[in-house]
Design an enzyme around this catalytic site. Structure first.
Site, short mmCIF file in Angstrom:
data_model
loop_
_atom_site.label_atom_id
_atom_site.label_comp_id
_atom_site.label_asym_id
_atom_site.label_seq_id
_atom_site.Cartn_x
_atom_site.Cartn_y
_atom_site.Cartn_z
N CYS A 144 43.39 -22.03 80.70
CA CYS A 144 42.73 -23.22 81.29
C CYS A 144 43.09 -24.51 80.56
CB CYS A 144 41.21 -23.03 81.29
SG CYS A 144 40.47 -23.07 79.63
N HIS B 9 52.89 -33.55 67.11
CA HIS B 9 53.20 -32.11 67.13
C HIS B 9 51.92 -31.27 67.11
CE1 HIS B 9 57.47 -32.92 65.36
NE2 HIS B 9 57.39 -33.17 66.65
N GLU C 298 64.29 -38.27 48.66
CA GLU C 298 65.75 -38.44 48.45
C GLU C 298 66.38 -38.97 49.72
OE1 GLU C 298 66.20 -34.41 47.43
OE2 GLU C 298 65.86 -33.70 49.46
N ASN D 107 53.15 -34.10 61.32
CA ASN D 107 52.42 -33.05 60.61
C ASN D 107 51.26 -32.53 61.43
OD1 ASN D 107 54.22 -33.63 58.60
ND2 ASN D 107 52.78 -34.87 57.41
N VAL D 108 50.97 -31.27 61.23
CA VAL D 108 49.87 -30.64 61.98
C VAL D 108 48.65 -30.44 61.06
CG1 VAL D 108 51.35 -29.54 63.70
CG2 VAL D 108 50.94 -28.35 61.55
N CYS E 24 43.89 -23.00 75.04
CA CYS E 24 43.87 -21.83 75.91
C CYS E 24 45.02 -21.92 76.90
CB CYS E 24 42.54 -21.77 76.68
SG CYS E 24 42.49 -20.44 77.91
C1 BV8 Z 1 61.61 -31.30 72.66
C2 BV8 Z 1 55.12 -28.00 64.85
C3 BV8 Z 1 62.16 -31.42 74.95
C4 BV8 Z 1 55.27 -26.58 64.48
C5 BV8 Z 1 57.37 -28.84 64.86
C6 BV8 Z 1 67.48 -34.08 70.89
C7 BV8 Z 1 66.46 -34.65 71.64
C8 BV8 Z 1 65.31 -33.92 71.94
C9 BV8 Z 1 65.17 -32.62 71.47
C10 BV8 Z 1 66.18 -32.05 70.72
C11 BV8 Z 1 67.33 -32.78 70.43
N1 BV8 Z 1 68.13 -31.99 69.69
C12 BV8 Z 1 67.52 -30.79 69.47
C13 BV8 Z 1 66.34 -30.79 70.12
C14 BV8 Z 1 65.42 -29.68 70.16
C15 BV8 Z 1 64.41 -29.69 69.03
C16 BV8 Z 1 64.98 -30.14 67.72
O1 BV8 Z 1 64.86 -31.30 67.34
N2 BV8 Z 1 65.58 -29.21 67.00
C17 BV8 Z 1 66.11 -29.53 65.69
C18 BV8 Z 1 65.85 -28.36 64.74
C19 BV8 Z 1 67.57 -29.88 65.82
N3 BV8 Z 1 63.28 -30.52 69.36
C20 BV8 Z 1 62.29 -29.97 70.09
O2 BV8 Z 1 62.31 -28.84 70.52
C21 BV8 Z 1 61.09 -30.87 70.39
N4 BV8 Z 1 60.82 -30.78 71.79
O3 BV8 Z 1 62.57 -31.94 72.39
O4 BV8 Z 1 61.25 -31.02 73.94
C22 BV8 Z 1 61.47 -31.34 76.24
C23 BV8 Z 1 61.76 -32.30 77.17
C24 BV8 Z 1 61.13 -32.24 78.40
C25 BV8 Z 1 60.22 -31.22 78.65
C26 BV8 Z 1 59.93 -30.27 77.70
C27 BV8 Z 1 60.56 -30.31 76.48
C28 BV8 Z 1 59.82 -30.39 69.70
C29 BV8 Z 1 59.95 -30.47 68.22
C30 BV8 Z 1 58.60 -30.12 67.58
C31 BV8 Z 1 58.68 -28.79 66.92
N5 BV8 Z 1 57.48 -28.56 66.13
N6 BV8 Z 1 56.22 -28.68 64.23
C32 BV8 Z 1 54.67 -26.36 63.13
O5 BV8 Z 1 54.49 -27.30 62.33
O6 BV8 Z 1 54.37 -25.18 62.89
S1 BV8 Z 1 58.69 -29.49 64.05
C33 BV8 Z 1 58.50 -29.42 62.36
O7 BV8 Z 1 59.56 -30.22 61.84
C34 BV8 Z 1 57.25 -30.07 61.80
O8 BV8 Z 1 56.46 -30.75 62.73
C35 BV8 Z 1 57.84 -31.08 60.83
O9 BV8 Z 1 57.00 -32.12 60.58
C36 BV8 Z 1 59.00 -31.48 61.61
C37 BV8 Z 1 60.02 -32.37 61.01
O10 BV8 Z 1 60.29 -31.89 59.74
P1 BV8 Z 1 59.91 -32.87 58.53
O11 BV8 Z 1 58.49 -33.30 58.69
O12 BV8 Z 1 60.92 -33.93 58.44
O13 BV8 Z 1 59.96 -31.86 57.32
P2 BV8 Z 1 61.25 -31.38 56.52
O14 BV8 Z 1 60.85 -30.24 55.66
O15 BV8 Z 1 62.41 -31.24 57.46
O16 BV8 Z 1 61.59 -32.64 55.57
C38 BV8 Z 1 60.68 -32.99 54.56
C39 BV8 Z 1 61.19 -34.29 53.95
O17 BV8 Z 1 60.25 -34.70 52.96
C40 BV8 Z 1 62.53 -34.14 53.27
O18 BV8 Z 1 63.37 -35.24 53.61
C41 BV8 Z 1 62.19 -34.20 51.76
O19 BV8 Z 1 63.20 -34.87 51.01
C42 BV8 Z 1 60.94 -35.04 51.78
N7 BV8 Z 1 60.01 -34.77 50.67
C43 BV8 Z 1 59.76 -33.57 50.08
N8 BV8 Z 1 58.82 -33.76 49.10
C44 BV8 Z 1 58.50 -35.10 49.12
C45 BV8 Z 1 59.25 -35.73 50.12
N9 BV8 Z 1 59.17 -37.05 50.36
C46 BV8 Z 1 58.31 -37.76 49.61
N10 BV8 Z 1 57.54 -37.23 48.63
C47 BV8 Z 1 57.61 -35.91 48.36
N11 BV8 Z 1 56.86 -35.39 47.36
#
Ligand code: BV8
Length: 236
Positions: A122, A111, A207, A94-95, A119
């Site tokens: 720099c 993240h 869930e 989380n951010v 920046c």
């Molecule tokens: C990278 C900042 C490589 C932005 C975010 C395999 C390996 C490595 C990378 C990849 C890979 N496959 C694909 C990739 C690429 C990509 C990726 O994973 N894509 C996905 C979509 C398939 N990953 C990347 O690009 C990452 N970088 O791998 O770099 C690299 C290597 C060398 C050199 C350079 C680069 C970077 C990923 C980071 C992206 N930025 N956030 C912003 O926030 O604005 S990701 C974003 O998703 C958020 O950070 C968020 O936290 C994160 C994960 O989502 P969740 O937190 O799980 O949230 P979500 O809504 O999905 O789920 C919520 C859950 O809560 C649900 O399960 C729900 O049931 C539950 N819930 C709801 N209410 C409640 C609850 N639980 C309890 N109580 C409740 N009340």
């Protein structure tokens, strides 16, 4: 499992831990990615294409964050950390700053953070309260343009991965809270821990997720209930 058998606990949180504080998640029914195209607002290419849209997206979330308060899950994690005698590493995807507001000492923001800018000229990271604009000026180098949220976008390397890898290798309890296990590398942390074969893995989520079968124990329900309940069950 009793607390006495834990030397090092690692917790990974996702958007679900902040859902009950009023901050949207990403992939639930009215989540952020259902209203914005991820490629337009959370990638470097999107920022280059349309910095105004990205600034608008993050300014709306920064405004939302100002009105949000930590919930019982954030507070239970902080209270447990203060009582626990061993090592406690809190990694968050989380951010937002709700773990800090809830009392956590040093969350690892893999993240980045909504309340900071970076920046692109720099690389200075600085706290910034006002709305972000494409012509914001860097307080360190004075150059304008290229002031971006200090947030890790898709295709960018998450932060503190060395610290995270070491913690995953050392822990004997790994707890994933409020994450859909969709985004890597965070989604793969449970595999890393299991590959080392020593730690117990627990999932606390509203869930079941695609990763639930990888955990030794899963507890489903709102974080404000299942998180305090689980950590209370660890205490003697
Ligand atoms: C990278 C900042 C490589 C932005 C975010 C395999 C390996 C490595 C990378 C990849 C890979 N496959 C694909 C990739 C690429 C990509 C990726 O994973 N894509 C996905 C979509 C398939 N990953 C990347 O690009 C990452 N970088 O791998 O770099 C690299 C290597 C060398 C050199 C350079 C680069 C970077 C990923 C980071 C992206 N930025 N956030 C912003 O926030 O604005 S990701 C974003 O998703 C958020 O950070 C968020 O936290 C994160 C994960 O989502 P969740 O937190 O799980 O949230 P979500 O809504 O999905 O789920 C919520 C859950 O809560 C649900 O399960 C729900 O049931 C539950 N819930 C709801 N209410 C409640 C609850 N639980 C309890 N109580 C409740 N009340």
């Amino acid at each position: 499992m009793s607390i006495r058998s834990c030397r090092h606990i690692v917790v990974l949180t996702g958007a679900g831990v902040s859902a009950e504080s009023g901050l949207g998640t990403f992939r639930d029914k009215d989540g952020l990615w259902t209203r914005y195209n991820l490629e337009d607002v959370a990638t470097p290419e999107g920022f280059r294409r349309n910095p105004e849209l990205v600034c608008e997206f993050y300014n709306a979330r920064r405004e939302n964050l100002r009105k949000a308060a930590p919930n019982a899950a954030h507070k239970a994690l902080a209270a447990f950390e203060q009582r626990f005698q061993g090592r406690f590493t809190l990694i968050t995807q989380n951010v937002d700053d709700l773990h800090e507001k809830g009392g956590s000492a040093a969350p690892v923001h893999m993240h980045g953070r909504l309340d900071e800018l970076r920046c692109q000229h720099c690389a200075t990271v600085y706290a910034y309260e006002a709305p972000i604009a494409p012509d914001s000026v860097c307080p360190a180098c004075g150059r304008t343009g290229g002031q971006r949220p200090n947030v890790v976008w898709f295709g960018e390397m998450p932060l503190y991965m060395d610290v995270i890898e070491a913690a995953l290798a050392d822990c004997d309890l790994f707890v994933a809270i409020g994450t859909s296990a969709t985004v890597y590398p965070a989604a793969g942390f449970v595999d890393r821990v299991r590959a080392l074969g020593r730690a117990r893995c627990v999932e606390l989520n509203l869930e079941p997720t695609a990763a639930s079968s990888l955990f030794d124990e899963t507890r489903h329900g709102p974080a404000s209930e299942v998180v305090p309940g689980f950590f209370a069950s660890l205490m003697p």
